[in-house]
Design an enzyme around this catalytic site. Structure first.
Site, PDB file in Angstrom:
ATOM      1  N   VAL A   1     -67.287  -9.803  13.148  1.00 31.68           N
ATOM      2  CA  VAL A   1     -67.907 -10.923  12.019  1.00 31.68           C
ATOM      3  C   VAL A   1     -69.530 -11.405  12.807  1.00 31.68           C
ATOM      4  O   VAL A   1     -70.119 -12.308  11.393  1.00 31.68           O
ATOM      5  CB  VAL A   1     -67.461 -12.228  12.625  1.00 31.68           C
ATOM      6  CG1 VAL A   1     -67.401 -13.173  12.647  1.00 31.68           C
ATOM      7  CG2 VAL A   1     -65.281 -12.165  12.016  1.00 31.68           C
ATOM      8  N   GLU A   2     -69.865 -11.472  13.605  1.00 28.69           N
ATOM      9  CA  GLU A   2     -71.602 -11.394  14.033  1.00 28.69           C
ATOM     10  C   GLU A   2     -72.299 -10.123  13.279  1.00 28.69           C
ATOM     11  O   GLU A   2     -73.631 -10.861  12.575  1.00 28.69           O
ATOM     12  CB  GLU A   2     -71.388 -11.114  15.681  1.00 28.69           C
ATOM     13  CG  GLU A   2     -70.537 -12.493  15.973  1.00 28.69           C
ATOM     14  CD  GLU A   2     -71.765 -13.987  15.414  1.00 28.69           C
ATOM     15  OE1 GLU A   2     -72.817 -14.115  15.164  1.00 28.69           O
ATOM     16  OE2 GLU A   2     -71.447 -14.949  15.965  1.00 28.69           O
ATOM     17  N   SER A   3     -72.371  -9.324  13.625  1.00 27.18           N
ATOM     18  CA  SER A   3     -73.237  -8.261  13.290  1.00 27.18           C
ATOM     19  C   SER A   3     -72.624  -7.162  11.753  1.00 27.18           C
ATOM     20  O   SER A   3     -73.496  -6.260  12.256  1.00 27.18           O
ATOM     21  CB  SER A   3     -73.635  -8.045  13.651  1.00 27.18           C
ATOM     22  OG  SER A   3     -72.537  -6.810  14.863  1.00 27.18           O
TER      23      SER A   3
END
Ligand code: CA
Length: 407
Positions: free
Chosen positions: A125-127
């Protein structure tokens, strides 16, 4: 701690706004400001040599001030948010990543008590598993935000933290690029979060969240551990509520014993029994009484602390279940026009391009250009021009394309 407005993926939609004329007087104000920051930087542990070397030649990027002040012109419904973040593609990519890094994930799980699927879900989800890191130089963005706009004190701390990362030679300055607000690397940590929580897990002596996947995965696990992750708890469950149940006591923070929810007739949607006992759990209703319902534990709060948004925490929680082999949510969102996966968003963009609209690259990111093109296409097709990329718009564009194809 990172916060909602800094993540690359979350702010990607705003990047189209980033083109503002740079007022000449700002250059003078910026040099004066930088000179005034030298003293506080030294107090914060930055050496004079580091400060002078890495601020020489800096020019402000006023586009980040626009991004700081930008109000989202379009409120993303939770079903659009979830459909883009937890789609089949991210599950497949995540499972491949987990297989590739299994030994490191197992080692991180043993050391920090956070399971591999949860670590991988944050990474995804972050990267997007290290694929989307953001492209703005941190020194430029953070020095600008230290000198102009709201929250200068906060951003000065992040600017000095960035200089310290460079000073300690953990990450080269040219590698320190990220979101407009300074979140960087595969974990999208802010620089101060990096200084507190990043770990060297591949043993090369550097805490490298940009190029080292083991460092990034273990740093995420360390973050969650420090945020209170408990290895003996699940994040929570999708649940079904009994008809007529009073949901006035809903809310993540409004925790009651699992056994008390069970007594009220709340059940897991997969037919498994709720774990009984005293485990505190809150009832989360992201779209109200008629959408999917969840009971969430303190581990959900640990996910929440990564980015301070319940929709964000839910995307990670649900993705982690999918990575473990679980299915999609059982209960439907309360809409007759569900959201699109990234593959469907790319298809919608290609259909708009085929109709002659300019949406840029069909990258699956629905930003201002895609929405404006979609509005125009909706008008052309006699549909309400709301510019929302949902299933109805995609179907209408498919039908229009099929009608034009001979044979
Ligand atoms: Ca390392």
């Amino acid at each position: 701690m990172t916060s909602r407005f800094v993540s690359v993926l979350a702010s990607a939609a705003l990047s189209a706004l980033a083109a503002t004329a740079f007022p000449v007087h700002a250059a003078d104000a910026f040099s004066t400001c930088l000179a005034q920051l030298r003293g506080p930087a030294l107090k914060a542990g930055v050496t004079g040599a580091t400060f002078d070397t890495h601020t020489a030649g800096l020019t402000p990027d006023m586009a980040v001030i626009d991004l700081l002040d930008a109000q989202p012109e379009f409120k993303t419904p939770i079903w659009d948010y979830m459909a883009g973040l937890v789609d089949d593609e991210r599950v497949t990519d995540g499972q491949a990543g987990m297989a590739r890094w299994q030994a490191e994930l197992d080692r991180a799980a043993a050391r920090y008590g956070v399971d591999p699927a949860t670590i991988a879900a944050v990474w995804g989800v972050e990267s997007n598993f290290g694929r989307t890191l953001g492209g703005r130089p941190l020194l430029t963005s953070l020095s600008t935000l230290s000198c102009f706009g709201r929250r200068q004190a906060y951003f000065r701390g992040e600017f000095f933290a960035t200089l310290k990362i460079i000073q300690d030679e953990h990450i080269a300055p040219q590698k320190l690029v990220g979101s407009w607000a300074g979140a960087f690397g595969q974990t999208q940590f802010m620089p101060s979060t990096y200084l507190r929580l990043a770990v060297d897990f591949d043993g090369d002596g550097r805490r490298d969240l940009v190029d080292s996947v083991p460092d990034a995965l273990a740093s995420t696990a360390n973050f969650l551990k420090r945020a209170g992750w408990n290895s003996s708890l699940d994040w929570g469950y999708e649940v079904r509520l009994p008809a007529g149940m009073d949901t006035a006591g809903a809310g993540r923070k409004n925790k009651r014993a699992m056994s008390s929810w069970a007594k009220q007739g709340v059940t897991r949607v997969d037919g498994q029994p709720l774990p009984g006992g005293d485990t505190p759990a809150g009832l989360l209703l992201p779209a109200g009484r008629n959408g999917p319902a969840f009971l969430v534990t303190r581990n959900f709060d640990a996910l929440y602390s990564y980015n301070a948004a319940e929709s964000y925490a839910l995307a990670i929680a649900h993705l982690s279940d999918r990575l473990r082999g679980g299915g999609p949510l059982v209960q439907a969102w309360p809409t007759d026009d569900p959201g699109l996966s990234r593959a469907e968003r790319r298809e919608l963009q290609r259909l708009l391009i085929a109709k002659g609209y300019d949406v840029g690259e069909p990258d699956g990111m629905v930003g201002t250009r895609t929405r404006q093109a979609l509005q125009a296409a909706q008008r052309e097709l006699g549909l309400p021009p709301d510019g929302r990329a949902g299933q109805k718009a995609l179907k209408a564009l498919r039908a229009s394309a099929a009608a034009k194809t001979p044979g």
